[in-house]
Design an enzyme around this catalytic site. Structure first.
Site, PDB file in Angstrom:
ATOM      1  CD  GLU A 150     -67.804  57.504 102.120  1.00  0.00           C
ATOM      2  OE1 GLU A 150     -67.398  58.213 103.065  1.00  0.00           O
ATOM      3  OE2 GLU A 150     -68.754  57.818 101.378  1.00  0.00           O
TER       4      GLU A 150
ATOM      5  CG  HIS B 277     -69.847  56.153 105.107  1.00  0.00           C
ATOM      6  ND1 HIS B 277     -70.825  56.011 104.143  1.00  0.00           N
ATOM      7  CD2 HIS B 277     -69.603  57.484 105.177  1.00  0.00           C
ATOM      8  CE1 HIS B 277     -71.145  57.206 103.664  1.00  0.00           C
ATOM      9  NE2 HIS B 277     -70.411  58.110 104.276  1.00  0.00           N
TER      10      HIS B 277
ATOM     11  CG  ASP C 133     -75.065  65.431  92.725  1.00  0.00           C
ATOM     12  OD1 ASP C 133     -75.262  66.115  93.750  1.00  0.00           O
ATOM     13  OD2 ASP C 133     -74.706  64.237  92.756  1.00  0.00           O
TER      14      ASP C 133
ATOM     15  CD  GLU D  51     -72.319  55.478 100.246  1.00  0.00           C
ATOM     16  OE1 GLU D  51     -71.630  56.360 100.786  1.00  0.00           O
ATOM     17  OE2 GLU D  51     -72.637  55.500  99.040  1.00  0.00           O
TER      18      GLU D  51
ATOM     19  CG  HIS E 179     -76.625  62.424  94.973  1.00  0.00           C
ATOM     20  ND1 HIS E 179     -75.268  62.625  95.106  1.00  0.00           N
ATOM     21  CD2 HIS E 179     -76.998  61.645  96.020  1.00  0.00           C
ATOM     22  CE1 HIS E 179     -74.837  61.994  96.167  1.00  0.00           C
ATOM     23  NE2 HIS E 179     -75.858  61.386  96.751  1.00  0.00           N
TER      24      HIS E 179
ATOM     25  CG  ASP F   1     -68.818  55.669  97.415  1.00  0.00           C
ATOM     26  OD1 ASP F   1     -68.903  55.211  96.263  1.00  0.00           O
ATOM     27  OD2 ASP F   1     -69.696  56.377  97.932  1.00  0.00           O
TER      28      ASP F   1
END
Length: 440
Positions: A271, A274, A107, A235, A104, A299
């Protein structure tokens, strides 16, 4: 110059006979040929920036446990700290031998006082990453914007009731797409961590859906304008922190894309954690995406089975991973996507080498799962069983029903005329599960 953060560790070897304290891959040999290509090309491993180099080790009941030299509470110069973080990150990527990484914007750069300073900081660190990619050969699997951590996003980003927040988020995504494009990223991801509601009493669902649809169309339009060849990925995530999100699961995302004319423009990054929060399995979400033509990337992580939230742990369940990669191989494998470890250490794992041991273990589990899935594909026992189970639909009469060439009255007449009285046929679930277990 080496930072020394990981001690004397350099490139981690493949050694199936390594001892328990040795940093070595026991199952992941990147050059091993499986189904005609190396494991590295099948798995396309990526390491994420946020959990490894940003997360302080906190949880809802306790604060920071990790002590990293680039953390803000120790940094006199935030930009120099960000550069040190990049040095350590690329040392880790190189030691693991992964081909990709992900980030990101928040980050990799310090938070500025305004949008202009954020952009300036981001571009300065992208200069650093561009040099490091050239030196190491590493590539960016995907970039994304953090549109959920800052307090300005407490009521969402694209779905915020304040149009200025929408505009700030859109401008931030533009800068992140520019950075991703400049770094040769294979994809660009959008995750709507705050695009939901806490109560319907202050929420206009129809308006927010329209806002989010316009936002995503802006992203797609800009992708084509700048000539970005990578995929745009959404996502899915079903809850935590908000009660409902507009990207609850793969099927919900597809409905959203269809509603806004984007089903041929956007794919999904799925993910494991998730998927579980949505009440599905990982392989269900992958299979659904493949069936709908929107599978992009994954992910890889897992949740704690005794916790009801997204704990982002490294994978350790080979049968589960094998079932996931079986669906990916059935779908033709990755194209622009890959296997990103969106996983973090437990907050008690304080040593720098724990970061390496965690990824080595996860990569070995994925290698075992991929090889098991490939063997399942190669021998074709399950696929032959499934083909036989649906073989009746290949017959002329069944095809006519599917093609709309038979009315309901005609079908009813055929059943009565032929005295159709089908006997149930076993689905043989336990047998199929036994077949999978032979490979793992």
């Amino acid at each position: 110059m080496a930072t020394g953060f990981f001690g004397e560790v350099s490139k981690i070897p493949f050694n199936p006979d390594a001892g328990p304290e040795e940093l070595a891959f026991r199952h992941y040999d990147p050059e091993e040929i499986v189904m005609g290509k190396p494991l590295a090309e099948h798995l396309r491993f990526a390491v994420c920036w946020w959990h490894n180099f940003v997360w302080p080790g906190g949880d809802p009941f306790g604060g920071q446990t990790f002590d990293r030299p680039w953390f803000e509470d120790r940094a006199s110069d935030p930009m120099e700290a960000a550069k040190l973080k990049a040095d350590v990150a690329f040392e880790m990527f190189t030691a693991l031998g992964v081909p990709f990484y992900c980030f990101h914007d928040a980050d990799i750069r310090p938070e500025g006082d305004d949008f202009a300073e954020n952009t300036k900081n981001l571009n300065a660190i992208v200069d650093v990453l561009e040099r490091k990619q050239a030196e190491t050969g590493l590539k960016l699997l995907w970039g994304t914007a953090n549109l959920f951590s800052h307090r300005r996003y407490m009521s969402g980003a694209a779905t915020n009731p304040d149009p200025e927040v929408f505009a700030f988020a859109a401008a931030t995504v533009k800068t992140c797409m520019d950075a991703t494009h400049r770094l040769g990223g294979a994809n660009y991801v959008l995750w709507g961590g705050r695009e939901g509601y806490e109560t319907l009493l202050n929420t206009d669902l129809k308006r927010e859906d329209q806002q989010l649809g316009r936002f995503l169309n802006l992203v797609v339009e800009y992708k084509h304008k700048i000539g970005f060849d990578g995929a745009i990925l959404i996502e899915p995530k079903p809850q935590e922190p908000t009660k409902h999100q507009y990207d609850h699961d793969v099927a919900t995302v597809y409905g959203f894309l269809k509603r806004h004319g984007l089903e041929n423009e956007v794919k999904v990054n799925i993910e494991q954690g998730h998927a579980i929060l949505a009440g599905h399995s990982f392989e269900h979400e992958i299979a659904t995406a493949a069936a709908l033509g929107i599978f992009g990337s994954i992910d890889m992580n897992r949740n704690d089975q005794q916790s009801g939230w997204d704990t982002d742990q490294f994978p350790n369940d080979v049968p589960e991973v094998a079932r996931a990669y079986y669906e990916i191989l059935k779908a033709g494998g990755f194209t622009t996507g890959g296997t990103n470890f969106d996983a973090k250490l437990r907050r008690q794992s304080l040593d720098p080498k724990d970061l390496l041991f965690a990824h080595v273990g996860g990569m070995d589990v994925c290698a075992r799962g991929l090889k098991a899935a490939a063997a399942m594909m190669d021998e074709g026992v399950l696929s032959a069983f499934v083909d036989d189970r649906y073989a009746g639909w290949d017959q002329k009469g069944a095809q006519a029903m599917l093609a709309g060439e038979r009315t309901l009255e005609e079908i009813a007449g055929w059943v009565e005329e032929q005295n159709v009285n089908p006997a149930p046929i076993s689905g043989r679930q336990e047998w199929a599960e036994n077949i999978v277990n032979r490979y793992v």
